[in-house]
Design a protein around this motif. Structure first.
Motif, mmCIF file in Angstrom:
data_model
loop_
_atom_site.group_PDB
_atom_site.id
_atom_site.type_symbol
_atom_site.label_atom_id
_atom_site.label_comp_id
_atom_site.label_asym_id
_atom_site.label_seq_id
_atom_site.Cartn_x
_atom_site.Cartn_y
_atom_site.Cartn_z
ATOM 1 N N GLY A 163 0.777 -1.237 0.000
ATOM 2 C CA GLY A 163 0.000 0.000 0.000
ATOM 3 C C GLY A 163 0.802 1.276 0.000
ATOM 4 N N GLU A 164 2.046 1.258 0.449
ATOM 5 C CA GLU A 164 2.792 2.501 0.608
ATOM 6 C C GLU A 164 3.529 2.945 -0.644
ATOM 7 N N THR A 165 3.703 2.084 -1.624
ATOM 8 C CA THR A 165 4.414 2.451 -2.848
ATOM 9 C C THR A 165 3.536 2.160 -4.049
ATOM 10 N N PRO A 166 3.196 3.166 -4.871
ATOM 11 C CA PRO A 166 2.352 2.937 -6.045
ATOM 12 C C PRO A 166 2.999 1.944 -7.013
ATOM 13 N N PHE A 167 2.178 1.299 -7.812
ATOM 14 C CA PHE A 167 2.627 0.300 -8.780
ATOM 15 C C PHE A 167 2.786 0.951 -10.151
ATOM 16 N N LEU A 168 3.970 0.779 -10.729
ATOM 17 C CA LEU A 168 4.247 1.289 -12.073
ATOM 18 C C LEU A 168 4.201 0.113 -13.040
ATOM 19 N N VAL A 212 -0.498 3.783 -18.460
ATOM 20 C CA VAL A 212 -1.224 3.588 -17.206
ATOM 21 C C VAL A 212 -0.554 4.401 -16.099
ATOM 22 N N PRO A 213 -1.293 5.247 -15.401
ATOM 23 C CA PRO A 213 -0.698 6.035 -14.307
ATOM 24 C C PRO A 213 -0.326 5.128 -13.143
ATOM 25 N N PRO A 214 0.518 5.606 -12.240
ATOM 26 C CA PRO A 214 0.844 4.803 -11.051
ATOM 27 C C PRO A 214 -0.431 4.396 -10.318
ATOM 28 N N LEU A 215 -0.483 3.123 -9.935
ATOM 29 C CA LEU A 215 -1.681 2.570 -9.309
ATOM 30 C C LEU A 215 -1.451 2.377 -7.819
ATOM 31 N N THR A 216 -2.415 2.848 -7.030
ATOM 32 C CA THR A 216 -2.371 2.599 -5.597
ATOM 33 C C THR A 216 -3.140 1.317 -5.303
ATOM 34 N N ILE A 217 -2.444 0.357 -4.753
ATOM 35 C CA ILE A 217 -3.019 -0.960 -4.471
ATOM 36 C C ILE A 217 -2.906 -1.202 -2.969
ATOM 37 N N THR A 218 -3.966 -1.756 -2.386
ATOM 38 C CA THR A 218 -3.920 -2.100 -0.963
ATOM 39 C C THR A 218 -4.322 -3.555 -0.751
ATOM 40 N N LEU A 219 -3.972 -4.054 0.424
ATOM 41 C CA LEU A 219 -4.273 -5.433 0.805
ATOM 42 C C LEU A 219 -5.091 -5.473 2.072
#
Length: 460
Positions: A398-403, A408-415
Motif C-alpha cells: 500500500g505505501e508504494t504505487p505500482f508502475l 497507465v498512471p501509477p496505481l495505488t493498491i492495498t491489501l
C-alpha cells in the motif's frame, strides 16, 4: 516374465539353443529367421531387446541394426549382435551401426545374461522417465538422435597407474576431443572432474586399481552418491575375465571392455553412453519441469493452492512455536481489470507477488490461492511475530504505487489480511486454519479494507 526378447538367426538350431537359455532365465522369446522378418517383428511387437545374428541370407544384421536405429518406433530397442566373425573391423562396424554390444560365438552364457539384464535395466529406467515426463512437456525424442549431436562431454579416466591413464587419454583425445581428464580414485568419489566442478558424464574405470577389485568397489560407491549416480560407467577388465564382467554389469556398469583396450572401440562405446546419458538427463529435466508446473502458478511463479495445502499440513505437524496462516486479498482488484484491462491486472498480480516474497523468510510459505488471493504461512511464529509480518506485507503493497508501464498512471493498491494462529502441538488441519484466516479476512474487508484482522483461537 521379466522381458520379451527377439532372437534373430537364420539357423533354427541356434534360435532354439538361445531360446532355451533365455527361457530358463524367465524371458519370453520371439523368433525371426531373416532380416525382413526381424524388422517386421520389431515394428509389430516392440520387444524389449533384440539378439541379432550378423550373417543372414537376405540382409546383414548390420543393415537390420541401422534400420532399427533409424526408425523412431524402434530406435530405443537395445540390440546385441551375435556372430562367428572375430575380426576387429566387423566389431567396429557393428558398434558404428548402433549395436549395444558385439558378442562372438560361442557366446558365454553368464556374460550374455548379465549383458541382457544390464540393457533391460537401462531401458526400463529410460522408459519410466519418459512416461513420467511426456505428459507434462510432450518430450518424445528417440534415443538414437542424441548420439553425435551433443558436445563430447566430460570423461573421467580412473586407471591403475599414470602410465595407463595417459595412454587412454592420448588415444581418446584424438577421437573424442572435449574434456578428458585423469582422476585418482579419491577425486572420482568426490565427483570432481571439470573446471565447473560438475561430475563427469562418463567414468572409465579399471576393475583393478591399487588393489584387486578396487575399481568394482569404486563403481558401487559412485552409484550410491547423488553427485555421480547418474553418470555412465565403462569398466575395463583383464582379457577373458567374463566372470567379473558379469559382476560389473550386475553392479550397475553401463558397459564393459577388455584389456588391451582398443582406442576406437572405447571411443565408440563412450559416445553411445554419452548419448544415453544426454537422453536420460533431458528426461529427468522434463520430469522435474513437469513436477514444478504441477505445483506452480504460471502467472506469478508462486506455489499454487495444491502445493500450499500439502506444505501447510506438513508445517503444522512439525514441532515448534506454532504456525501463523494469513490470507491476503487485493482490495478492489476488479476495478483494476475493468479500468485498465486484464493485462494490467496480471502485471499487478506479478508485482504484488514479487513484493510479498521480498518481505518473507526462506522457510516461509507463499502461494497464490486463486484470483487476487494469496496465502502466507509462517512456521515457528507467535501472535506478535505474525502481526508484525502482516503489517510489513500490507505496507509493502500500500505505501508504494505500482508502475506497470505504458500510459497507465501509477496505481495505488492495498491489501486486506486475515490471520489465524495454530498453537504449538496443535492438531488442527491446514484447511481449518485457512477457513479461520478467511473469516478474519472477511472481517478486514467489512471494516474498511487495507487492514489486518486476527482470528480468535478456536474453542478448546
Amino acid at each position: 516374465m521379466t522381458g520379451r526378447i527377439l532372437v534373430v538367426d537364420d539357423v533354427a538350431t541356434n534360435r532354439i539353443v538361445m531360446k532355451v537359455k533365455l527361457a530358463a532365465a524367465c524371458y519370453a522369446v520371439d523368433q525371426a529367421d531373416c532380416g525382413e522378418a526381424a524388422l517386421a517383428a520389431a515394428r509389430a511387437g516392440r520387444p524389449d531387446l533384440i539378439l541379432l545374428d550378423v550373417v543372414m541370407p537376405d540382409m546383414s544384421g548390420l543393415e537390420v541394426c541401422r534400420r532399427l536405429k533409424a526408425e523412431p518406433e524402434t530406435a530405443d530397442i537395445p540390440v546385441i549382435l551375435i556372430t562367428a566373425l572375430t575380426d576387429r573391423a566387423s566389431k567396429m562396424a557393428g558398434l558404428e551401426a548402433g549395436a549395444d554390444d558385439f558378442l562372438t560365438k560361442p557366446v558365454d552364457e553368464v556374460t550374455l545374461l548379465a549383458r541382457v539384464r544390464s540393457l533391460l535395466r537401462a531401458r526400463d529406467t529410460a522408459r519410466e522417465l519418459r512416461q513420467r515426463g511426456e505428459p507434462a512437456l510432450g518430450f518424445a525424442e528417440a534415443a538414437a538422435t542424441f548420439a553425435g549431436q551433443e558436445r563430447p562431454g566430460r570423461i573421467a579416466l580412473v586407471a591403475p597407474g599414470p602410465k595407463g591413464a595417459v595412454l587412454w587419454k592420448t588415444a581418446l583425445d584424438d577421437r573424442l576431443g572435449g574434456e578428458v581428464s585423469i582422476l585418482p580414485r579419491d577425486a572420482a568419489l568426490m565427483g570432481v572432474g571439470s573446471e565447473e566442478g560438475e561430475a563427469p558424464d562418463v567414468f572409465v574405470i579399471a576393475a583393478d586399481l591399487t588393489h584387486r577389485n578396487e575399481g568394482l568397489r569404486l563403481l558401487s560407491d559412485l552409484l550410491s552418491r547423488p553427485a555421480t549416480r547418474n553418470a555412465a560407467t565403462v569398466m575395463i577388465l583383464p582379457a577373458g575375465d567374463g566372470e567379473r564382467a558379469a559382476i560389473a554389469l550386475d553392479l550397475g556398469a553401463h558397459d564393459i571392455l577388455y584389456d588391451p583396450v582398443d582406442a576406437q572401440e572405447l571411443a565408440l562405446r563412450i559416445r553411445t553412453q554419452l548419448g544415453r546419458k544426454r537422453q536420460a538427463d533431458r528426461l529427468r529435466a522434463s520430469l522435474q519441469a513437469g513436477l514444478e508446473m504441477a505445483v506452480t502458478d504460471s502467472l506469478t511463479g508462486l506455489h499454487n493452492r495444491r502445493y500450499a495445502l500439502f506444505q501447510l499440513d506438513r508445517m503444522i505437524a512439525r514441532p515448534g512455536r506454532g504456525v501463523a496462516v494469513m490470507l491476503l486479498d487485493i482490495d478492489h482488484f476488479k476495478q483494476v481489470n475493468d479500468r485498465h484491462g486484464h493485462s494490467v491486472g496480471d502485471a499487478v498480480l506479478s508485482l504484488v507477488a514479487r513484493r510479498l516474497r521480498a518481505q518473507l523468510r526462506t522457510g516461509d510459505l507463499l502461494a497464490r490461492m486463486g484470483g487476487e488471493e494469496f496465502l502466507v504461512a509462517l512456521p515457528d511464529s507467535d501472535r506478535r511475530a505474525a502481526l508484525d509480518c502482516a503489517e510489513r506485507l500490507r505496507a509493502s503493497i500500500g505505501e508504494t504505487p505500482f508502475l506497470v508501464g505504458g500510459e497507465v498512471p501509477p496505481l495505488t493498491i492495498t491489501l486486506s489480511v486475515g490471520i489465524a494462529l495454530a498453537a504449538p502441538g496443535s492438531s488442527e488441519a491446514g484447511q481449518s486454519l485457512i477457513d479461520r484466516a478467511d473469516g478474519a479476512l472477511y472481517g478486514a474487508k467489512a471494516h474498511g479494507r487495507d487492514q489486518v484482522t486476527l482470528s480468535p483461537l478456536p474453542a478448546a
